[in-house]
Design an enzyme around this catalytic site. Structure first.
Site, short mmCIF file in Angstrom:
data_model
loop_
_atom_site.label_atom_id
_atom_site.label_comp_id
_atom_site.label_asym_id
_atom_site.label_seq_id
_atom_site.Cartn_x
_atom_site.Cartn_y
_atom_site.Cartn_z
N PHE A 392 3.28 1.38 4.87
CA PHE A 392 4.07 0.32 4.25
C PHE A 392 4.23 0.47 2.73
O PHE A 392 4.24 -0.51 1.99
CB PHE A 392 3.48 -1.05 4.60
N CYS A 393 4.35 1.72 2.28
CA CYS A 393 4.53 2.01 0.85
C CYS A 393 3.45 1.35 -0.01
O CYS A 393 3.71 0.87 -1.11
CB CYS A 393 5.92 1.57 0.37
#
Length: 460
Positions: A392-393
Site C-alpha cells: 500500500f505504498c
C-alpha cells in the site's frame, strides 16, 4: 461571478447494473453474527448497482472495498461535470462567455475548498494533480529540515530532500510516538513536521491538534497528508493549528484528476515556481522573468477546470451528507467489519498503535498461510468483490508492523452498505476454509485466473 444552475436530472451512459443483490457463484460459509446495525449506503455513487462478471458465467452486484485507493464519483459530481462540460474553455483573460464561466468555476472552487478545510484568510489554495503532487510542491518550499514518521505513505516520505529528511520510527502507542517526535524536534531544530492524518494501512487517526501544538512549541510548522482523512472527516486547519494540508479529489469521490495544497503563503511565495510556464509570470524577458505571488505562481499552464469543479462539488456534497450522519455510518460499518474479522480464523488484523481508539473504515489483514494476492484475485473473479493486496505504498511501516510480505486491505466509504461488509466476510471465510474454486497463476500483472472467461465491455 457567473454560475451554472444545476439540472434536476442527468442522463448518464451506464454499464450493466442490478438494483438488487445477487448471490456469488459459491455458497459462502457464515461468519460470526454481525452487530445489529445494518446501514445501507449513505450516498449514491456512480458505481451503484454495477454488475460484474464472475468466473464460470453470470454476473453479481459489485462490492467495492477498495475506495481507499480511488473512490467512485458521487452521482451528484458526475451530473455536475456533465452540466459544465459544454462550457469548458480556457481560463483567465478570455473574453468569451465559456472562458469567463470556466474562470468562475475555478475561482469559486478555490473558495469552496478554503471554506471546507477551514483555511485562514491569508492561506493559499493551490490546485495540483493529487496529494503526491501537492506534497512535492510543498517540499520545494520548505526552508530547512523536515521530520516525518516511518508510517507515512510514500507520497509523504519520498518528496522531502534526503539530506534534510529525518525519519522517526513510530512507537507502539500514539502517546510514545508523540514523545519521540518531540524529542527529535528538541534535539535539532526543523522547519516542518509532516504526518499523515490517518494511516492508509490501518485507518488509525492521529491527533492533529496535538501534533500542531507539539510542532509549534519547537518552532516548526505542521503539514498533514489528508489523502485518507479528508474523505471521512471534516478537517479545520485554522482551528486545529495545521499549517499545510494536502489531499486528492480521487479519494474524495471526485476522480477527475485534481488535488490541492492549502496553507500559509509566505513559504510558497518565496519558493521557486513549481512549474515554469504561462500564467505563473507577470512579465517575461529574454534574460529573465517576474514571477507572480500567490496560487498563480505554482499553477502554470492550463488548469484541470473539470477536475477542479468536480472536487469542489464533491466537498459540497460531503457537507450536505452531514458530519453526524457520516460518522454514524462509518462507525457502524467499521465495527461490523472488525467484529467479523476478529471471528475469522487464519488471519491477523494489522495495527500500528496499541492505544489508537479512533480509526477510519480501513482494515488490513495478513494470512497465516497462503497468498493474499491470490485471495484478492479470487474475491474479485469468483465473488465480485474488489479489495487490494500489497504493501500500500507504505513499505517502511508495513515491513515493521506486519509478519508477512503483503497484506489484504478492505476499505469502506460513503457508498458502502452492511451487505457489502457481510458479503466480504462470508466470501473471505469460504476462501480461507475451502480455497478458490478456480486455478490462478502469478504473472507480471499479479495473480490472475488461468482461464478467465469473464467478458469485458467495449468502451468504443
Amino acid at each position: 461571478m457567473i454560475g451554472i444552475e444545476e439540472p434536476t436530472t442527468a442522463t448518464l451512459s451506464e454499464p450493466r447494473r442490478v438494483l438488487t443483490d445477487a448471490a456469488a457463484t459459491s455458497t459462502p460459509a457464515s461468519p460470526a453474527p454481525a452487530p445489529p446495525a445494518s446501514p445501507g449506503p449513505l450516498a449514491v455513487l456512480a458505481d451503484a448497482g454495477l454488475e460484474v462478471p464472475v468466473l464460470g458465467g453470470g454476473f453479481v452486484r459489485h462490492v467495492n472495498l477498495d475506495v481507499a485507493a480511488s473512490a467512485p464519483a458521487l452521482v451528484a459530481v458526475t451530473a455536475h461535470v456533465a452540466r459544465v462540460l459544454p462550457y469548458y474553455s480556457s481560463v483567465h483573460r478570455g473574453a468569451g462567455y465559456p472562458s469567463q464561466l470556466s474562470t468562475s468555476l475555478v475561482e469559486e472552487a478555490r473558495g469552496t475548498v478554503a471554506r471546507h478545510v477551514g483555511a485562514r484568510d491569508d492561506d493559499l489554495v493551490v490546485f495540483t494533480r493529487n496529494t503526491t503532487d501537492a506534497l512535492n510542491l510543498l517540499a520545494n518550499a520548505v526552508p530547512g529540515d523536515t521530520v516525518v514518521l516511518d508510517l507515512e505513505h510514500h507520497a509523504n516520505l519520498l518528496p522531502w530532500r534526503a539530506d534534510a529528511r529525518r525519519v522517526v520510527v513510530a512507537r507502539r502507542t500514539i502517546a510514545e510516538t508523540l514523545d519521540a517526535l518531540d524529542a527529535e524536534l528538541a534535539r535539532c531544530p526543523a522547519a516542518l513536521l509532516t504526518v499523515t492524518g490517518a494511516s492508509n494501512v490501518t485507518g488509525e487517526v492521529l491527533p492533529i491538534a496535538r501534533l500542531a501544538e507539539l510542532a509549534h512549541a519547537r518552532g516548526a510548522r505542521l503539514a498533514i497528508d489528508a489523502a485518507q482523512l479528508l474523505p471521512h472527516r471534516r478537517v479545520d486547519i485554522a482551528a486545529s493549528g495545521v499549517d499545510y494540508l494536502a489531499f486528492s479529489g480521487h479519494k474524495a469521490y471526485a476522480p477527475f484528476g485534481t488535488g490541492a495544497l492549502v496553507g500559509r503563503a509566505d513559504w510558497l511565495d518565496a519558493a521557486p515556481a513549481y512549474l515554469a510556464g504561462g500564467g505563473a509570470v507577470a512579465a517575461v524577458r529574454v534574460d529573465g522573468a517576474d514571477w507572480k505571488r500567490g496560487a498563480d505562481r505554482h499553477e502554470a499552464g492550463t488548469p484541470n477546470v473539470i477536475g477542479i469543479a468536480a472536487l469542489a462539488r464533491a466537498l459540497t456534497e460531503l457537507e450536505r451528507l452531514g458530519e453526524a450522519a457520516r460518522a454514524r455510518h462509518e462507525r457502524a460499518l467499521t465495527e461490523r467489519l472488525h467484529a467479523g474479522l476478529a471471528a475469522q480464523r487464519g488471519i491477523r488484523v494489522i495495527r500500528g498503535f496499541d492505544d489508537a481508539d479512533d480509526r477510519l473504515g480501513i482494515a488490513t489483514i495478513e494470512l497465516e498461510r497462503g497468498s493474499v494476492g491470490r485471495l484478492a484475485a479470487a474475491l474479485a473473479a469468483e465473488h465480485g468483490i474488489s479489495v487490494r493486496a500489497g504493501r500500500f505504498c507504505a513499505h517502511p511501516f508495513f515491513d515493521r508492523v506486519a509478519t508477512r510480505a503483503n497484506g489484504l486491505r478492505a476499505s469502506l466509504g460513503a457508498g458502502t452498505s452492511a451487505d457489502d461488509v457481510d458479503r466480504f466476510l462470508a466470501a473471505l471465510a469460504t476462501l480461507i476454509a475451502d480455497g478458490p474454486a478456480h486455478a490462478y497463476e502469478r504473472s507480471t500483472a499479479g495473480w490472475c485466473p488461468v482461464d478467465d472467461d469473464r467478458p469485458r465491455p467495449a468502451f468504443d
